[in-house]
Design a protein around this motif. Structure first.
Motif, short mmCIF file in Angstrom:
data_model
loop_
_atom_site.label_atom_id
_atom_site.label_comp_id
_atom_site.label_asym_id
_atom_site.label_seq_id
_atom_site.Cartn_x
_atom_site.Cartn_y
_atom_site.Cartn_z
N GLY A 31 0.84 -1.19 0.00
CA GLY A 31 0.00 0.00 0.00
C GLY A 31 0.88 1.24 0.00
N LEU A 32 0.24 2.37 -0.08
CA LEU A 32 0.97 3.64 -0.07
C LEU A 32 1.70 3.79 1.26
N ASN A 33 2.90 4.33 1.20
CA ASN A 33 3.57 4.73 2.42
C ASN A 33 3.92 6.20 2.31
N GLU A 34 4.42 6.76 3.39
CA GLU A 34 4.69 8.19 3.42
C GLU A 34 5.72 8.61 2.36
N THR A 35 6.72 7.79 2.15
CA THR A 35 7.76 8.12 1.16
C THR A 35 7.19 8.17 -0.25
N VAL A 36 6.37 7.19 -0.61
CA VAL A 36 5.78 7.18 -1.95
C VAL A 36 4.86 8.39 -2.11
N ILE A 37 4.04 8.67 -1.11
CA ILE A 37 3.13 9.83 -1.20
C ILE A 37 3.95 11.11 -1.38
N MET A 38 5.01 11.26 -0.56
CA MET A 38 5.84 12.46 -0.64
C MET A 38 6.50 12.58 -2.01
N LEU A 39 7.02 11.49 -2.53
CA LEU A 39 7.68 11.54 -3.84
C LEU A 39 6.68 11.86 -4.96
N VAL A 40 5.48 11.30 -4.88
CA VAL A 40 4.46 11.59 -5.89
C VAL A 40 4.02 13.05 -5.80
N VAL A 41 3.80 13.54 -4.58
CA VAL A 41 3.39 14.95 -4.42
C VAL A 41 4.49 15.88 -4.92
N LEU A 42 5.74 15.56 -4.62
CA LEU A 42 6.84 16.38 -5.14
C LEU A 42 6.90 16.32 -6.66
N ALA A 43 6.62 15.15 -7.23
CA ALA A 43 6.58 15.04 -8.69
C ALA A 43 5.45 15.90 -9.27
N LEU A 44 4.30 15.93 -8.59
CA LEU A 44 3.19 16.78 -9.04
C LEU A 44 3.56 18.25 -8.93
N ILE A 45 4.22 18.63 -7.83
CA ILE A 45 4.67 20.02 -7.67
C ILE A 45 5.67 20.36 -8.78
N ASP A 46 6.55 19.43 -9.09
CA ASP A 46 7.53 19.62 -10.15
C ASP A 46 6.82 19.91 -11.48
N VAL A 47 5.78 19.14 -11.79
CA VAL A 47 5.01 19.36 -13.02
C VAL A 47 4.38 20.75 -13.02
N VAL A 48 3.82 21.16 -11.88
CA VAL A 48 3.19 22.48 -11.79
C VAL A 48 4.23 23.58 -11.99
N MET A 49 5.40 23.42 -11.38
CA MET A 49 6.43 24.45 -11.52
C MET A 49 6.95 24.53 -12.96
N ILE A 50 7.11 23.39 -13.60
CA ILE A 50 7.53 23.40 -15.01
C ILE A 50 6.44 24.03 -15.87
N SER A 51 5.19 23.74 -15.54
CA SER A 51 4.07 24.33 -16.26
C SER A 51 4.07 25.85 -16.08
N ASN A 52 4.33 26.31 -14.86
CA ASN A 52 4.43 27.76 -14.62
C ASN A 52 5.56 28.37 -15.44
N LEU A 53 6.67 27.66 -15.52
CA LEU A 53 7.80 28.12 -16.33
C LEU A 53 7.39 28.23 -17.80
N LEU A 54 6.66 27.23 -18.28
CA LEU A 54 6.18 27.28 -19.66
C LEU A 54 5.29 28.50 -19.90
N ILE A 55 4.37 28.77 -18.98
CA ILE A 55 3.49 29.94 -19.12
C ILE A 55 4.30 31.22 -19.15
#
Length: 189
Positions: A68-92
């Motif tokens: 099941g999900l653990n804290e590390t996986v959740i944290m890494l996925v959330v950081l990956a999502l933040i990474d996508v948002v920041m790259i998207s902001n850079l694109l804009i």
């Protein structure tokens, strides 16, 4: 304006397909974000397939099989999502700021959704903002790497840290140069 200067000036419109391509890349990032978010939600409800997709996408290699999900996986996925948002902001920033600076005015003054930074953007401001965005993206990426450090070779950790420091130094140099140019410009007027 003569024919040659008019032709040279009109060449700025060749950048439009590049900005349209970046808009399409933005669409790919939105799709990727939604897919990862969907996998995270599915994994939270117990889907082993979604959990495996997440673990594979973040490059996480746990010591024991995950049930099941653990804290590390959740944290890494959330950081990956933040990474996508920041790259998207850079694109804009690149799409809107670059178009406004190098191609043509967008004529959105007074529009309620006009980005605050767009009213005073020029090539130098755009460079500083891009540099700071890249540092933010690099910081998130480096944090993801350190959280998942057991799965990386020490050389990779060292190089990512050195590259991040190079980004920091580059941004400081750009900001310092901008400040010098602005001070010299103000003294000459």
């Amino acid at each position: 304006m003569g024919v040659l200067p008019a032709f040279i000036f009109a060449s700025r419109w060749l950048q439009v397909p590049l900005y349209l391509g970046l808009i399409m890349a933005q669409g790919v990032y939105v799709w990727h974000f939604l897919l990862e978010l969907w996998h995270l939600i599915e994994a939270a409800f117990g889907s082993q397939e979604a959990l495996q997709a997440l673990v594979t996408s973040i490059g996480y290699k746990p010591d024991a099989p995950l049930t099941g999900l653990n804290e590390t996986v959740i944290m890494l996925v959330v950081l990956a999502l933040i990474d996508v948002v920041m790259i998207s902001n850079l694109l804009i920033m690149v799409i809107i700021g670059g178009y406004e600076t190098f191609v043509s005015r967008l004529n959105i003054e007074g529009h309620p959704d006009q980005p605050e930074w767009l009213s005073h953007v020029d090539a130098t401001v755009l460079k500083v903002k891009l540099g700071l965005s890249i540092i933010g993206i690099s910081s998130i990426h480096l944090l993801k790497t350190f959280i998942n450090a057991a799965n990386y070779d020490p050389k990779v950790l060292m190089w990512q840290t050195m590259i991040h420091i190079a980004f920091l130094l580059s941004a400081l140099a750009i900001a310092f140069t901008d400040r010098l140019l602005r001070n010299n410009h103000q003294r000459s007027h």
